[in-house]
Write an enzyme that holds these catalytic residues in place. Sequence first.
Site, PDB file in Angstrom:
ATOM      1  N   HIS A 209       1.536   9.137   9.982  1.00 24.55           N
ATOM      2  CA  HIS A 209       1.362   9.192  11.428  1.00 24.55           C
ATOM      3  C   HIS A 209       2.082  10.454  11.891  1.00 24.55           C
ATOM      4  O   HIS A 209       3.243  10.662  11.527  1.00 24.55           O
ATOM      5  CB  HIS A 209       1.971   7.966  12.102  1.00 24.55           C
ATOM      6  CG  HIS A 209       1.501   6.666  11.521  1.00 24.55           C
ATOM      7  ND1 HIS A 209       0.217   6.192  11.689  1.00 24.55           N
ATOM      8  CD2 HIS A 209       2.118   5.750  10.736  1.00 24.55           C
ATOM      9  CE1 HIS A 209       0.084   5.042  11.053  1.00 24.55           C
ATOM     10  NE2 HIS A 209       1.224   4.754  10.455  1.00 24.55           N
TER      11      HIS A 209
ATOM     12  N   SER B 212      -1.693   0.193  -3.959  1.00 27.20           N
ATOM     13  CA  SER B 212      -1.156  -0.260  -2.661  1.00 27.20           C
ATOM     14  C   SER B 212      -1.598   0.648  -1.506  1.00 27.20           C
ATOM     15  O   SER B 212      -2.739   0.549  -1.092  1.00 27.20           O
ATOM     16  CB  SER B 212       0.337  -0.544  -2.681  1.00 27.20           C
ATOM     17  OG  SER B 212       0.611  -1.673  -3.518  1.00 27.20           O
TER      18      SER B 212
ATOM     19  N   CYS C 297       2.682  -0.215  -6.490  1.00 27.92           N
ATOM     20  CA  CYS C 297       3.090  -1.375  -7.286  1.00 27.92           C
ATOM     21  C   CYS C 297       2.927  -1.004  -8.754  1.00 27.92           C
ATOM     22  O   CYS C 297       2.126  -0.147  -9.117  1.00 27.92           O
ATOM     23  CB  CYS C 297       2.285  -2.613  -6.920  1.00 27.92           C
ATOM     24  SG  CYS C 297       0.533  -2.467  -7.166  1.00 27.92           S
TER      25      CYS C 297
END
Lengths: 122, 122
Positions: free
Chosen positions: A68, A63, A83
């Site tokens: 940030h 995934s 996942c």
Amino acid sequence: MNGLGMHILLELKDCNPELLNDLDFIRGAMLQTASQVGATIVGESFHRFSPQGVTGILAIAESHISIHTWPEYGYAAADIFSCGSSFESRTAAESLVERLEAKDPEIIEVPRGVIPLAVTPR
Amino acid sequence: MNGLGMHILLELKDCNPELLNDLDFIRGAMLQTASQVGATIVGESFHRFSPQGVTGILAIAESHISIHTWPEYGYAAADIFSCGSSFESRTAAESLVERLEAKDPEIIEVPRGVIPLAVTPR
């Protein structure tokens, strides 16, 4: 309750601000974290913004991992979406906490894709 | 309570499964959504997995938009991370709901980077 994926939202407060503004360091921390948990990297995107701040995203077969940063607040928002049970997303979260020297981290686990048992795969 | 960013987790259940396995369609839907809300794309990574499923990630100046699809369950997990108030992340979420024909969507809003008022930017 199990889901198709586990999404960890990682609030990294009180980090080392200098690290948060260093694109090479952030990229290295992300790649090392992915490697540490055996994630398979399929794509990456890293950017440094003006006057400050870095965005980094790893697309992984399992995934994604993103970050940030807001160096001016000593804060970074990361998320780890995995996942299956192919890697230990919590270990990846703890790796990022340590590498960014976050003294006040918060790890929020959100199960994703909790599908009713009545739905069988096609 | 305001944060440095808003993170929308989008549970897209009961989608059109054929769309979820079509990399070109998914890429188009993501790019159109980004364009619709005026997001600035700085990087992208799209992959189709075997036997099925697509991962798509857009790095945007305002943070990121990602999607992971499970066509076999008619399910996709998306997330939209926006910083500042530069674009309307809820509009982006509604765009993805509509484009993927999700009949049972859930939109979860998580404020990120809620920094105590005592911390002033450096």
